[in-house]
Structure formats: structure tokens, C-alpha cells
Design a protein around this motif. Structure first.
Motif, PDB file in Angstrom:
ATOM      1  N   THR A  69     -17.627  15.971  -4.988  1.00  0.00           N
ATOM      2  CA  THR A  69     -18.373  17.161  -4.571  1.00  0.00           C
ATOM      3  C   THR A  69     -18.407  17.262  -3.051  1.00  0.00           C
ATOM      4  O   THR A  69     -18.375  18.345  -2.493  1.00  0.00           O
ATOM      5  CB  THR A  69     -19.807  17.092  -5.104  1.00  0.00           C
ATOM      6  OG1 THR A  69     -19.745  16.750  -6.479  1.00  0.00           O
ATOM      7  CG2 THR A  69     -20.502  18.414  -4.961  1.00  0.00           C
ATOM      8  N   LYS A  70     -18.486  16.101  -2.401  1.00  0.00           N
ATOM      9  CA  LYS A  70     -18.518  16.124  -0.941  1.00  0.00           C
ATOM     10  C   LYS A  70     -17.169  16.529  -0.365  1.00  0.00           C
ATOM     11  O   LYS A  70     -17.093  17.182   0.649  1.00  0.00           O
ATOM     12  CB  LYS A  70     -18.864  14.735  -0.406  1.00  0.00           C
ATOM     13  CG  LYS A  70     -20.340  14.445  -0.432  1.00  0.00           C
ATOM     14  CD  LYS A  70     -20.621  13.215   0.414  1.00  0.00           C
ATOM     15  CE  LYS A  70     -21.945  12.586   0.065  1.00  0.00           C
ATOM     16  NZ  LYS A  70     -22.000  11.173   0.457  1.00  0.00           N
ATOM     17  N   PRO A  93     -15.641  20.623  -2.428  1.00  0.00           N
ATOM     18  CA  PRO A  93     -16.859  21.201  -2.990  1.00  0.00           C
ATOM     19  C   PRO A  93     -16.650  22.374  -3.946  1.00  0.00           C
ATOM     20  O   PRO A  93     -17.492  22.610  -4.785  1.00  0.00           O
ATOM     21  CB  PRO A  93     -17.643  21.645  -1.759  1.00  0.00           C
ATOM     22  CG  PRO A  93     -16.688  21.649  -0.638  1.00  0.00           C
ATOM     23  CD  PRO A  93     -15.579  20.733  -0.975  1.00  0.00           C
ATOM     24  N   ASP A  94     -15.529  23.073  -3.848  1.00  0.00           N
ATOM     25  CA  ASP A  94     -15.368  24.233  -4.710  1.00  0.00           C
ATOM     26  C   ASP A  94     -14.641  23.926  -6.014  1.00  0.00           C
ATOM     27  O   ASP A  94     -14.358  24.833  -6.787  1.00  0.00           O
ATOM     28  CB  ASP A  94     -14.623  25.346  -3.971  1.00  0.00           C
ATOM     29  CG  ASP A  94     -15.464  25.858  -2.816  1.00  0.00           C
ATOM     30  OD1 ASP A  94     -16.694  25.751  -2.896  1.00  0.00           O
ATOM     31  OD2 ASP A  94     -14.882  26.357  -1.839  1.00  0.00           O
ATOM     32  N   THR A  95     -14.322  22.677  -6.229  1.00  0.00           N
ATOM     33  CA  THR A  95     -13.537  22.321  -7.405  1.00  0.00           C
ATOM     34  C   THR A  95     -14.450  21.897  -8.551  1.00  0.00           C
ATOM     35  O   THR A  95     -15.234  20.971  -8.392  1.00  0.00           O
ATOM     36  CB  THR A  95     -12.575  21.176  -7.040  1.00  0.00           C
ATOM     37  OG1 THR A  95     -11.866  21.553  -5.871  1.00  0.00           O
ATOM     38  CG2 THR A  95     -11.610  20.896  -8.159  1.00  0.00           C
ATOM     39  N   ASN A 149     -15.329  23.118   4.186  1.00  0.00           N
ATOM     40  CA  ASN A 149     -16.674  22.760   3.731  1.00  0.00           C
ATOM     41  C   ASN A 149     -16.742  21.418   3.019  1.00  0.00           C
ATOM     42  O   ASN A 149     -17.654  21.174   2.242  1.00  0.00           O
ATOM     43  CB  ASN A 149     -17.252  23.855   2.832  1.00  0.00           C
ATOM     44  CG  ASN A 149     -17.352  25.190   3.543  1.00  0.00           C
ATOM     45  OD1 ASN A 149     -17.713  25.241   4.707  1.00  0.00           O
ATOM     46  ND2 ASN A 149     -17.011  26.251   2.848  1.00  0.00           N
ATOM     47  N   GLU A 205     -17.183  25.879  12.394  1.00  0.00           N
ATOM     48  CA  GLU A 205     -17.448  24.736  13.254  1.00  0.00           C
ATOM     49  C   GLU A 205     -16.821  23.459  12.732  1.00  0.00           C
ATOM     50  O   GLU A 205     -16.715  23.248  11.534  1.00  0.00           O
ATOM     51  CB  GLU A 205     -18.943  24.554  13.502  1.00  0.00           C
ATOM     52  CG  GLU A 205     -19.772  24.543  12.255  1.00  0.00           C
ATOM     53  CD  GLU A 205     -21.269  24.360  12.526  1.00  0.00           C
ATOM     54  OE1 GLU A 205     -21.670  24.207  13.682  1.00  0.00           O
ATOM     55  OE2 GLU A 205     -22.028  24.341  11.554  1.00  0.00           O
ATOM     56  N   ILE A 233     -17.408  19.684  12.723  1.00  0.00           N
ATOM     57  CA  ILE A 233     -18.467  18.716  12.978  1.00  0.00           C
ATOM     58  C   ILE A 233     -17.898  17.305  12.916  1.00  0.00           C
ATOM     59  O   ILE A 233     -17.140  16.978  12.008  1.00  0.00           O
ATOM     60  CB  ILE A 233     -19.588  18.890  11.932  1.00  0.00           C
ATOM     61  CG1 ILE A 233     -20.304  20.219  12.168  1.00  0.00           C
ATOM     62  CG2 ILE A 233     -20.579  17.739  11.998  1.00  0.00           C
ATOM     63  CD1 ILE A 233     -21.301  20.565  11.094  1.00  0.00           C
ATOM     64  N   THR A 234     -18.261  16.509  13.889  1.00  0.00           N
ATOM     65  CA  THR A 234     -17.785  15.125  13.921  1.00  0.00           C
ATOM     66  C   THR A 234     -18.591  14.251  12.993  1.00  0.00           C
ATOM     67  O   THR A 234     -19.820  14.284  13.008  1.00  0.00           O
ATOM     68  CB  THR A 234     -17.934  14.570  15.352  1.00  0.00           C
ATOM     69  OG1 THR A 234     -17.246  15.437  16.242  1.00  0.00           O
ATOM     70  CG2 THR A 234     -17.368  13.183  15.449  1.00  0.00           C
ATOM     71  N   LEU A 235     -17.921  13.474  12.190  1.00  0.00           N
ATOM     72  CA  LEU A 235     -18.583  12.430  11.405  1.00  0.00           C
ATOM     73  C   LEU A 235     -18.095  11.111  11.988  1.00  0.00           C
ATOM     74  O   LEU A 235     -17.073  10.574  11.576  1.00  0.00           O
ATOM     75  CB  LEU A 235     -18.217  12.549   9.923  1.00  0.00           C
ATOM     76  CG  LEU A 235     -18.402  13.931   9.284  1.00  0.00           C
ATOM     77  CD1 LEU A 235     -17.905  13.925   7.849  1.00  0.00           C
ATOM     78  CD2 LEU A 235     -19.853  14.365   9.329  1.00  0.00           C
ATOM     79  N   LEU A 246     -15.761   8.235  10.713  1.00  0.00           N
ATOM     80  CA  LEU A 246     -15.156   8.651   9.449  1.00  0.00           C
ATOM     81  C   LEU A 246     -14.162   9.791   9.635  1.00  0.00           C
ATOM     82  O   LEU A 246     -13.008   9.677   9.230  1.00  0.00           O
ATOM     83  CB  LEU A 246     -16.265   9.084   8.476  1.00  0.00           C
ATOM     84  CG  LEU A 246     -15.781   9.476   7.085  1.00  0.00           C
ATOM     85  CD1 LEU A 246     -15.250   8.274   6.339  1.00  0.00           C
ATOM     86  CD2 LEU A 246     -16.899  10.132   6.288  1.00  0.00           C
ATOM     87  N   ARG A 303     -16.006  17.433   9.433  1.00  0.00           N
ATOM     88  CA  ARG A 303     -16.268  18.469   8.437  1.00  0.00           C
ATOM     89  C   ARG A 303     -15.828  19.767   9.057  1.00  0.00           C
ATOM     90  O   ARG A 303     -16.174  20.058  10.201  1.00  0.00           O
ATOM     91  CB  ARG A 303     -17.768  18.624   8.157  1.00  0.00           C
ATOM     92  CG  ARG A 303     -18.325  17.766   7.083  1.00  0.00           C
ATOM     93  CD  ARG A 303     -19.743  18.210   6.793  1.00  0.00           C
ATOM     94  NE  ARG A 303     -19.718  19.390   5.966  1.00  0.00           N
ATOM     95  CZ  ARG A 303     -19.826  19.381   4.640  1.00  0.00           C
ATOM     96  NH1 ARG A 303     -20.010  18.245   4.009  1.00  0.00           N
ATOM     97  NH2 ARG A 303     -19.773  20.485   3.959  1.00  0.00           N
ATOM     98  N   ASN A 324     -16.547  23.428   8.683  1.00  0.00           N
ATOM     99  CA  ASN A 324     -17.443  24.364   8.000  1.00  0.00           C
ATOM    100  C   ASN A 324     -17.102  25.805   8.330  1.00  0.00           C
ATOM    101  O   ASN A 324     -16.857  26.140   9.481  1.00  0.00           O
ATOM    102  CB  ASN A 324     -18.895  24.095   8.401  1.00  0.00           C
ATOM    103  CG  ASN A 324     -19.480  22.916   7.669  1.00  0.00           C
ATOM    104  OD1 ASN A 324     -18.899  22.444   6.681  1.00  0.00           O
ATOM    105  ND2 ASN A 324     -20.602  22.426   8.123  1.00  0.00           N
ATOM    106  N   GLU A 340     -18.385  29.896   7.196  1.00  0.00           N
ATOM    107  CA  GLU A 340     -19.421  30.734   6.560  1.00  0.00           C
ATOM    108  C   GLU A 340     -20.846  30.215   6.755  1.00  0.00           C
ATOM    109  O   GLU A 340     -21.082  29.035   6.668  1.00  0.00           O
ATOM    110  CB  GLU A 340     -19.197  30.905   5.043  1.00  0.00           C
ATOM    111  CG  GLU A 340     -18.288  32.089   4.745  1.00  0.00           C
ATOM    112  CD  GLU A 340     -16.995  31.637   4.073  1.00  0.00           C
ATOM    113  OE1 GLU A 340     -17.069  30.974   3.041  1.00  0.00           O
ATOM    114  OE2 GLU A 340     -15.925  31.961   4.603  1.00  0.00           O
TER     115      GLU A 340
END
Lengths: 230, 230
Positions: free
Chosen positions: A70-71, A74-76, A174, A216, A218-220, A223, A226, A228, A230
Motif C-alpha cells: 500500500t505504501k 497505493p493505487d493497486t 504517491n 513535490e 519529499i526526501t525520505l 531510504l 516520495r 507526491n 495532487e
DNA sequence: GCTCTATAAGGTTAAAAAAGGTTAATAGAA
DNA sequence: TTCTATTAACCTTTTTTAACCTTATAGAGC
């Protein structure tokens, strides 16, 4: 028409092979994995459109896998399949990212219909940026085949690597993107030099999308990123 | 917030009233109809957002009803509920407009989760967003995908580890959190160094939530923490 | 049962180290 | 050349480690 890619995680191989045959017969492209630990690494190259997960797996628990999927994608939709029959197990399935839950033993025909049902729900909302030649990122439009990114009237030519990077983002929007997967896909090799190289391209991508704050990166830290929208 | 309108068609009144009570208890506005023929006329004034249909009804058959509902209110999910347990019945349910199908006897908790699942799919209809984007902690709102925590007008960017920690808290709020589980999930490994590391992040989390005394992280010495909200 | 003390767990803060961001310079391909 | 990719240099932020402080708890001695 391209086949629909279906990821099927099941360790009982006798059962799994029968199901796989039927699914392939119905026109799905099936990737069968029996070891839960091998699922995440396979996501990148396979890019499933739907996942069928058994819950009782060796090494990793199906619920944890559901959460992880899911992470990342996410749309699957995810259909859990399990001999764990208690309502509490079903509920746990839904809480861990499941879109449906079937109890074992199950009817293959019913599974097929539930798969179609999930895909139908998804079809209504139109993601699936697989082989498209036009992909929307917020206010931007990306033309992967033309190596072009447009914003309002402006058009901007992209270099090959920039376009590869954006294509990877398109397939993982996402969701969590691991740096090593990205390096492997775009540079074909994840070593320390390329890692720094990627940093440069990330900076460039951020600059590319700087007009629309809804897009955007986003830095993880430690790891990856992301992406993103919308 | 307006209640979600739920149409429930069932002729076994003993069962129906129990289910209705539970649904209302969970905040749904329930219209219970026991005569299939009265469903269509009710659509106009009730305008349900989700339908639960029993299949074996007097006068009209639940499948026919499903078909009719699909025509009239096509985006409204339908969950069939039936003692007809054969896979063929389930398939027929999906073919007749069903979004889900539960066999009787069923667990009410499971029904609730399946209802939420259907509503969740619909709610964020264009891009089907399954995972939560917004989690409330007292006066704070946490956006796990944006790595953001807001309090009143203030927004605060979180780092990856901070966000992971808060996500873990979100999944275990008002319950016991064992230190080792937390370490395993957020750091992927529970050794002594990371344990001290966690202490540092707990201090930071306490600082993050310092504005609202209702949100508190309680130490369970030798075991872990409790994350209390409300 | 109390009270005191030793000890370990955890809190707090700061410093060190690692990861990543940014920009410019260099190398390489077309 | 000219455009693109890589490397380098320098800077910022995040994470880890360390040091020092506080508090809870168990056991010794009364």
C-alpha cells in the motif's frame, strides 16, 4: 491489448499452479512468488496492476506485505486470500490495505469475478500510466516519448536521464521510492558515485516542478523519496 | 458532519433490527426496507450513498433489485448479503451490480469494515486513495504522506524518522507500544544504540505535541510507551 | 513494614557524523 | 562546438552518538 499484470503471492505450490494456469487462461500476465521476501524487489520490473496475497507465508506475514504494498503502489488493489476465517482476520486484512478478502477454500470463478470487480473500480478512476505518451503531474504534462515537459504554454525539452527519472516517478507516484531501485532503473547500477549523481538530478527535477506546489519530491532520508502529486 | 445515508433491504426483521441499531450506532443514517417493491420509490427522497441488499426477498428478487439500482444510481456501491452461499450466487451478485458480497451468517464487524471499504473507494473516487492522508491527534493533524504536522495555522515539516514514529503511534493509539516493536518498525533493528536513539526521538515527539495536553506519550518503564489521545 | 541507597532505565542537550542539497566546474559524447 | 552527464566542492539538515542528569525500582538494613 496489453495483458493485465497480476502479482500472486502463495506458498502452497500445488494450489498456486492451478490458479496461475486458470488466470493465464483468462488472459492475465501472472507473476507467482512463493517467498514473501521476494515480493518487494519484484515490484519495480513487474509493476503489477492487481495483487493477490495469501496471508500465511513463510518468513513474512501477508498483512505486513499488504501494508508495504500500500505504501509503495497505493493505487493497486490487493485481494487477500486466506484460510484464516475469523471475521477479525478479515477486518485485519482490510486495515492492512486490502480491497477485498476471500476465505479459503475458494472458488476460482468467484476469485475471477472479484478480480474483475476490483479492476473495474480502478478503471473508473484513470491512473495506470503504463505505456502512455501523456502523463499529467499536477499542472504539468509530461510526454515521455517526446522528452518534453509542459506547463501552461511553456514547453521544456528534457534530457534522456531527466525523462527516465520522471518516467520512474510516473510509475510510483504517491508511493515510496527507494533510492537503490531508482538508481538501478535509471543508471543501471547503484554505486556511490551515481548516488551523488542522482542528487543532482533530484535538484533539477525539483526545479522543473517548482511552479506547482502540489507536485513535490519529499526526501525520505536513508531510504529514498516520495513523489507526491495532487 | 452529515451522516452517511445507507439503504438496507432485508425481510428477516429480527436480524434487520439488530443490524440497523449497530449501523446507526456507528453514525449511519439507515433506511430499512423489508419489501423489495418499495425500494425504487424510496430512492428519490432518500438518495442513499451505499446499499446493503438481502437477496431472498418476497415479491422481488435481490438480483433484479441490484440491477435496477445500478441503472438508477450507478455510482452507489451495493453490498449483497445472502444465505445463498454457492460461488455461482456470489458471481451472480457481482454480475448484477454488486460491489461486494457477504455470505450469511455474517459478522457485523466485518460488514462495517466492508462498508467502509466501499465508501473509501468511492469517496476519493478520482485517484482511488486507499491509505489515510490525514490523521487527527487531539488538536493536531498529521499528514503521513506529506511529512507534515499541523496545529491550528502552524505547519511543521517532519523528517522521515519523525513521520515513521508518528505513523506507528497512529496505528497504536491508546494502546501499549513495546519498545522493541517500535524499533523494529522504524529503525528495522532493535539494538542498544538505536534504543538510545529512540529516546531522543521520543523527546522530540513530546516537544512536537507540547501544545495540547490531551496528547501524551507515557513511559512504561522497561516495556515501552503509551500514546494517549483524547 | 519503612527508609536509604545502588543501579538501571530513560530524559535532555549538545557534538559528531552521515546523508543529502546546491551550484559550478570538468569530462564526454554528438 | 554544443549539449549532456559526471565529478567536485561546499553547505545544510538529519541522524547518530555521547555525555550528563533525573527518576523509578529493587533490595539491604533497620
Amino acid at each position: 491489448m496489453a495483458k493485465i499484470k497480476l502479482l500472486y503471492v502463495e506458498d502452497e505450490l500445488a494450489l498456486a499452479n492451478i490458479v496461475k494456469d486458470v488466470l493465464e487462461d483468462r488472459g492475465y500476465e501472472v507473476l507467482l512468488i512463493s517467498d514473501g521476501a521476494k515480493v518487494i524487489p519484484a515490484l519495480d520490473w513487474f509493476q503489477p496492476e492487481i495483487c493477490i496475497l495469501d496471508i500465511m507465508l513463510p518468513n513474512i506475514d501477508g498483512y505486513a506485505l499488504g501494508q508495504e504494498l500500500t505504501k509503495r503502489i497505493p493505487d493497486t488493489p490487493i485481494i487477500f486470500l486466506s484460510a484464516k476465517n475469523l471475521p477479525a482476520d478479515v477486518i485485519k486484512g482490510f486495515k492492512n490495505g486490502g480491497s477485498d478478502y476471500m476465505r479459503k477454500p475458494f472458488s476460482i470463478e468467484e476469485l475471477l469475478v472479484r478480480i474483475e470487480n476490483q479492476l473495474g473500480i480502478k478503471k473508473a478512476a484513470p491512473p495506470a500510466e503504463k505505456q502512455k505518451n501523456e502523463i499529467r503531474f499536477g499542472a504539468y504534462t509530461f510526454y515521455p516519448n517526446k522528452l518534453l515537459l509542459s506547463y501552461k504554454q511553456e514547453e521544456r525539452r528534457l534530457t534522456y536521464r531527466e525523462a527516465e527519472l520522471l518516467s520512474f516517478f510516473a510509475n510510483h507516484k504517491n508511493g515510496i521510492i527507494e533510492k537503490k531501485d531508482l538508481l538501478l532503473k535509471v543508471w543501471g547500477d547503484d554505486n556511490l558515485y551515481n548516488a551523488r549523481n542522482l542528487d543532482v538530478y533530484i535538484a533539477r527535477a525539483r526545479e522543473l516542478f517548482s511552479q506547482d506546489p502540489k507536485v513535490e519530491i519529499i526526501t525520505l532520508r536513508g531510504l529514498g523519496y516520495r513523489f507526491n502529486v495532487e
